[in-house]
Write a protein that holds these residues in place. Structure first.
Motif, short mmCIF file in Angstrom:
data_model
loop_
_atom_site.label_atom_id
_atom_site.label_comp_id
_atom_site.label_asym_id
_atom_site.label_seq_id
_atom_site.Cartn_x
_atom_site.Cartn_y
_atom_site.Cartn_z
N VAL A 1 -6.27 -0.01 1.65
CA VAL A 1 -5.77 0.06 0.38
C VAL A 1 -6.53 -0.99 -0.42
O VAL A 1 -6.13 -2.21 -0.15
CB VAL A 1 -4.38 -0.30 0.27
CG1 VAL A 1 -3.73 -0.32 -1.18
CG2 VAL A 1 -3.38 0.90 0.98
N ASP A 2 -7.54 -0.75 -1.20
CA ASP A 2 -8.10 -1.74 -1.89
C ASP A 2 -7.53 -2.13 -3.25
O ASP A 2 -6.49 -1.43 -3.71
CB ASP A 2 -9.41 -0.90 -2.51
CG ASP A 2 -10.42 -2.06 -2.85
OD1 ASP A 2 -10.53 -3.18 -2.25
OD2 ASP A 2 -11.65 -1.91 -3.30
N GLU A 3 -7.81 -3.10 -3.67
CA GLU A 3 -6.99 -3.95 -4.88
C GLU A 3 -5.59 -4.10 -4.50
O GLU A 3 -4.68 -3.84 -5.46
CB GLU A 3 -7.29 -3.29 -5.96
CG GLU A 3 -8.75 -3.12 -6.58
CD GLU A 3 -9.52 -4.35 -6.70
OE1 GLU A 3 -8.92 -5.22 -7.09
OE2 GLU A 3 -10.79 -4.52 -6.48
N ALA A 4 -5.21 -4.52 -3.41
CA ALA A 4 -3.83 -4.28 -2.86
C ALA A 4 -2.98 -5.09 -3.64
O ALA A 4 -1.66 -4.99 -3.77
CB ALA A 4 -3.67 -4.67 -1.41
N HIS A 5 -3.43 -6.14 -4.41
CA HIS A 5 -2.65 -6.90 -5.25
C HIS A 5 -1.70 -6.21 -6.21
O HIS A 5 -0.77 -6.78 -6.71
CB HIS A 5 -3.32 -8.01 -5.93
CG HIS A 5 -4.45 -7.57 -6.73
ND1 HIS A 5 -5.80 -7.45 -6.29
CD2 HIS A 5 -4.43 -6.97 -7.98
CE1 HIS A 5 -6.64 -6.89 -7.23
NE2 HIS A 5 -5.93 -6.69 -8.25
N CYS A 6 -2.38 -4.91 -6.64
CA CYS A 6 -1.68 -4.14 -7.55
C CYS A 6 -0.43 -3.68 -6.76
O CYS A 6 0.44 -3.14 -7.71
CB CYS A 6 -2.31 -2.80 -7.86
SG CYS A 6 -3.78 -3.03 -8.66
N VAL A 7 -0.04 -3.78 -5.63
CA VAL A 7 1.48 -3.72 -4.98
C VAL A 7 2.42 -4.38 -5.49
O VAL A 7 3.49 -4.26 -5.59
CB VAL A 7 1.25 -3.73 -3.43
CG1 VAL A 7 2.64 -3.51 -3.19
CG2 VAL A 7 0.56 -2.49 -2.95
N SER A 8 1.99 -5.70 -5.82
CA SER A 8 3.12 -6.50 -6.21
C SER A 8 3.41 -6.90 -7.69
O SER A 8 2.67 -6.96 -8.46
CB SER A 8 2.40 -7.98 -5.88
OG SER A 8 3.41 -9.23 -6.21
N GLU A 9 4.63 -6.83 -7.85
CA GLU A 9 5.13 -7.08 -9.18
C GLU A 9 4.93 -8.34 -9.75
O GLU A 9 4.95 -8.68 -10.79
CB GLU A 9 6.55 -6.64 -9.35
CG GLU A 9 7.58 -7.31 -8.52
CD GLU A 9 8.88 -6.90 -8.75
OE1 GLU A 9 9.36 -6.69 -9.81
OE2 GLU A 9 9.59 -6.77 -7.85
N TRP A 10 4.46 -9.30 -8.70
CA TRP A 10 4.25 -10.61 -9.20
C TRP A 10 2.63 -10.83 -9.65
O TRP A 10 2.44 -11.90 -9.75
CB TRP A 10 4.63 -11.73 -8.13
CG TRP A 10 6.19 -11.55 -7.81
CD1 TRP A 10 6.68 -10.92 -6.87
CD2 TRP A 10 7.13 -11.94 -8.46
NE1 TRP A 10 7.92 -10.96 -6.69
CE2 TRP A 10 8.54 -11.86 -7.78
CE3 TRP A 10 7.42 -12.64 -9.75
CZ2 TRP A 10 9.66 -12.26 -8.29
CZ3 TRP A 10 8.31 -13.09 -10.09
CH2 TRP A 10 9.65 -12.77 -9.53
N GLY A 11 2.08 -9.81 -9.12
CA GLY A 11 0.60 -10.05 -9.31
C GLY A 11 0.11 -9.70 -10.91
O GLY A 11 0.95 -9.53 -11.57
N THR B 1 -2.37 0.41 8.42
CA THR B 1 -2.71 0.27 7.21
C THR B 1 -3.73 -1.05 7.28
O THR B 1 -3.11 -1.84 7.74
CB THR B 1 -1.54 0.26 6.19
OG1 THR B 1 -1.10 1.39 6.38
CG2 THR B 1 -2.08 -0.06 4.72
N LEU B 2 -4.56 -1.09 5.92
CA LEU B 2 -5.21 -2.13 5.84
C LEU B 2 -5.42 -2.38 4.34
O LEU B 2 -5.65 -1.53 3.52
CB LEU B 2 -6.92 -2.09 6.26
CG LEU B 2 -7.73 -3.18 5.80
CD1 LEU B 2 -7.37 -4.58 6.43
CD2 LEU B 2 -9.30 -2.90 6.01
N ALA B 3 -4.78 -3.69 4.09
CA ALA B 3 -4.49 -4.00 2.61
C ALA B 3 -5.55 -4.91 2.32
O ALA B 3 -5.91 -6.02 3.10
CB ALA B 3 -3.37 -4.46 2.26
N LEU B 4 -6.53 -4.65 1.15
CA LEU B 4 -7.51 -5.62 0.80
C LEU B 4 -7.32 -6.05 -0.61
O LEU B 4 -6.99 -5.34 -1.44
CB LEU B 4 -8.73 -4.74 0.93
CG LEU B 4 -9.14 -4.27 2.25
CD1 LEU B 4 -9.48 -2.69 2.24
CD2 LEU B 4 -10.31 -4.87 3.15
N THR B 5 -7.73 -7.31 -0.93
CA THR B 5 -7.65 -8.05 -2.19
C THR B 5 -8.43 -9.15 -2.13
O THR B 5 -8.90 -9.78 -1.21
CB THR B 5 -6.33 -8.18 -2.55
OG1 THR B 5 -6.46 -8.76 -3.92
CG2 THR B 5 -5.64 -9.27 -1.71
N ALA B 6 -9.02 -9.76 -3.30
CA ALA B 6 -9.79 -10.74 -3.55
C ALA B 6 -9.02 -11.77 -4.18
O ALA B 6 -9.45 -13.04 -4.40
CB ALA B 6 -11.17 -10.65 -4.26
#
Length: 641
Positions: A136-146, A168-173
């Motif tokens: 899951v690229d850009e995994a910060h999109c999961v978070s409503e706090w993001g 699952t691999l979650a990835l974010t910068a």
């Protein structure tokens, strides 16, 4: 089986892992879900590309960036690594070939957008496959706090479980500690499998230059003249600003191209390709440019306008200096930019009356119902993203449960005579297909049928009809096109639209608005840091830089003090004029204020008000003041019961 190091050398032609990569790969190979937080350009993609070759089954890569998908698939194929992408640009023949590759195990990596996982036909295909890894690229999109919350991302964890994904691999910068915590909770990632390599990059020389609105072009020109041939991105907020600034720079001897989402596809591709090849060194762009761009020698990033958040800023400057050489990242900081950015944020908050009416409508639906996001968006004048967010909130509260998306219309083109197709089946199945085809409407090329209508006419289960059509397509005997996507829902609670519930949902949107506004103002607070700019920036992302960087503008003794924000009061006469025109699409204070501040809405777009002389007439005025005067001029109607 080859080791990760052997695979790195033999398949990817690399000698060494970058920091963090090997730890992530070993965690995945051990069967554990993992979070990887690497800086932009830190090598996140190898963390799933390499394990994909060592694991049995398919690796799915979920990414919102089509440009990244295309670039990575091309690179992998050049290395003889079997990868593919599935998006709307593919021809029917390409899609059929891709499905064949999935069915026979030839494809090891499949890149898709998150929305693709809301496709019932596609999910049915995936359910038959062995999916060893979901990245899951850009995994910060999961978070409503993001900083970039996307409702579709919230559903990925459940879909991974539904599809029996191995890990699952979650990835974010760009994940703050709070966002990282929510990602780990969503995907059942243990603390020891959270791998973070550090955000600090000593080769990036960060600077803040306080500017007034009228001085910014001249400051930017002076900076670019120092190194006119170096690869440089100038980030702006608005499309018209990209064109305006690029024109100014070209008129003053700096070869520049403007880039924004409003350009034709061929123009965007031409500009991007010229920049990548070094033929066009400077691009003035909105944030549409740079997503998925992998160019190692970008020497400068200038923010002509304020970024939307520190997360966005970190992501955007991360595109500079990926080759490790010194690169300049400078923010031309002006508080006047806050007005436009705040107005966009206010524009995403739904009108209270529209929100209440929408929730009453949902409450009036039967226990099982389906919707078209497009139709509801226009009917209630709520943006599609906001509508999806509302439905997601109701799902998270166990008020609603998604069943399945489906298509209301199927178009069939026969690649072989119908009789030849029917001859391949026994009498019972051939008779079923004959009756099915007879329910459709025959055109010159396409036979159009609606599964719901066909099921009712034939007295058959709709799923049998859909499976039959999918089978015929898989065999290459017909071509299918689908239309009219609708999402199915089941109500899991009664009385969705109590006054308390409506108020609570409205409060959630108000809190999101407040958080986004706070992020904008945090940019200005950071820009005025006394001392090292890197230390508070790292602290925001949960890291400690023990010593000042020694090279940012703050460390060089140039602490910024931003000019005061100009205040342009809204013109009440413009508001009164629009009230007197009595446009139905502008019937509430918030819809009127959005229109006057240059923010589109579904109803206003349908009414073609974007070309009205007053659209955006008060874009330079604070939204709150325009809204206050609009409320005085046009009292808000009571919600419909």
């Amino acid at each position: 089986m080859n080791t990760p190091q052997q695979t790195l050398t033999s398949r990817f032609q690399l000698e060494h892992f970058r920091p963090g990569q090997e730890a992530v790969i070993q965690s995945l190979l051990a069967g554990r879900s993992t979070l990887a937080i690497f800086p932009t350009g830190g090598g996140k993609s190898l963390c799933y590309q390499l394990p994909a070759l060592l694991l049995d089954g398919l690796t799915i890569v979920v990414s919102p960036l089509i440009a990244l998908m295309k670039d990575q698939v091309d690179r992998l194929n050049a290395l003889n690594i079997p990868a593919a992408r599935l998006d709307s640009s593919l021809s029917t023949e390409d899609v059929i070939s891709l499905y064949d590759g999935l069915d026979n195990g030839r494809i090891k990596l499949l890149y898709i957008a998150p929305e693709r996982l809301a496709n019932e036909r596609f999910l049915a295909r995936l359910s038959r496959l062995n999916i060893s890894l979901m990245a899951v690229d850009e995994a910060h999109c999961v978070s409503e706090w993001g900083h970039n919350f996307r409702p579709d991302y919230l559903k990925l964890a459940g879909l991974a479980r539904q599809l029996n994904v191995g890990r699952t691999l979650a990835l974010t910068a760009t994940a703050t500690p709070k966002v990282a915590e929510q990602i780990c909770r969503s995907f059942d990632i243990e603390p020891n499998d959270h791998v973070q390599t550090g955000f600090y990059r000593p080769n990036l020389h960060i600077g803040v230059a306080p500017c007034s609105t009228v001085d910014k072009k001249a400051v930017l020109l002076q900076r670019l003249r120092q190194a006119p041939d170096q690869s440089t991105i100038v980030y702006v907020t608005l499309q018209k600003t990209a064109v305006d600034v690029a024109t100014y720079l070209n008129d003053n001897g700096i070869q520049t191209e403007p880039y924004h989402a409003g350009l034709k596809d061929e123009d965007r591709h031409r500009i991007q390709d010229a920049f990548m090849a070094g033929e066009s060194p400077v691009v003035v762009a909105t944030i549409a440019f740079g997503m998925g761009i992998d160019k190692s020698d970008i020497r400068a990033i200038y923010h002509y306008n304020l970024p939307k958040s520190l997360e966005n800023y970190m992501q955007e400057i991360g595109r500079a200096g990926r080759d490790g050489l010194p690169s300049r990242c400078e923010l031309l900081a002006c508080r006047d930019d806050l007005t436009v950015l705040e107005n966009f944020t206010y524009g995403d908050t739904p009108d209270p009356a529209a929100l209440a009416n929408l929730m009453h409508w949902l409450d009036g639906q039967p226990d099982e119902f389906d919707i078209s996001i497009y139709e509801l968006s226009h009917h209630f004048d709520v943006r599609p993203l906001v509508l999806n967010t509302l439905l997601t909130y109701l799902e998270l509260d166990n008020q609603l449960h998604t069943t399945a998306p489906f298509y209301t219309e199927y178009k069939i083109a026969f690649k072989e005579p119908r009789s030849a197709i029917l001859d391949r089946f026994d009498a019972h199945r051939a008779e079923f297909l004959t009756r099915l085809f007879n329910t459709g409407k025959t055109g010159r090329t396409w036979l159009t049928l609606k599964p719901d209508d066909a099921a009712q006419q034939l007295g058959e289960d709709k799923q049998r009809i859909i499976k039959a059509l999918n089978y015929l397509e898989q065999q290459g005997w017909i071509e299918l096109r689908v239309a009219g996507v609708r999402q199915g829902y089941r109500k899991t609670a009664s009385n969705l639209a109590t006054a308390e519930q409506i108020e609570r949902i409205a409060q959630l949107f108000a809190e999101r608005e407040t958080r986004d506004i706070d992020r904008l103002r945090a940019i200005c607070d950071w820009a005025e840091t006394q001392g090292c700019l890197q230390q508070p920036l790292m602290a925001y992302f949960g890291e400690t830089l023990t010593q000042p960087c020694g090279q940012c503008s703050g460390c060089q003794g140039h602490a910024a003090s931003l000019p005061a924000r100009r205040h342009k009061a809204p013109d009440r006469a413009v508001i009164d004029a629009m009230v007197n025109e009595a446009h139905e699409a502008l019937g509430t204070p918030r819809t009127l204020a959005r229109f006057l501040c240059g923010i589109t809405s579904p109803k206003a777009s349908r009414a073609r008000l974007g070309k009205h002389r007053c659209f955006g007439a008060l874009a330079d005025a604070p939204f709150a003041e325009v809204l206050a005067l609009s409320t005085q001029a046009l009292p808000s109607p009571a919600p419909q019961p």
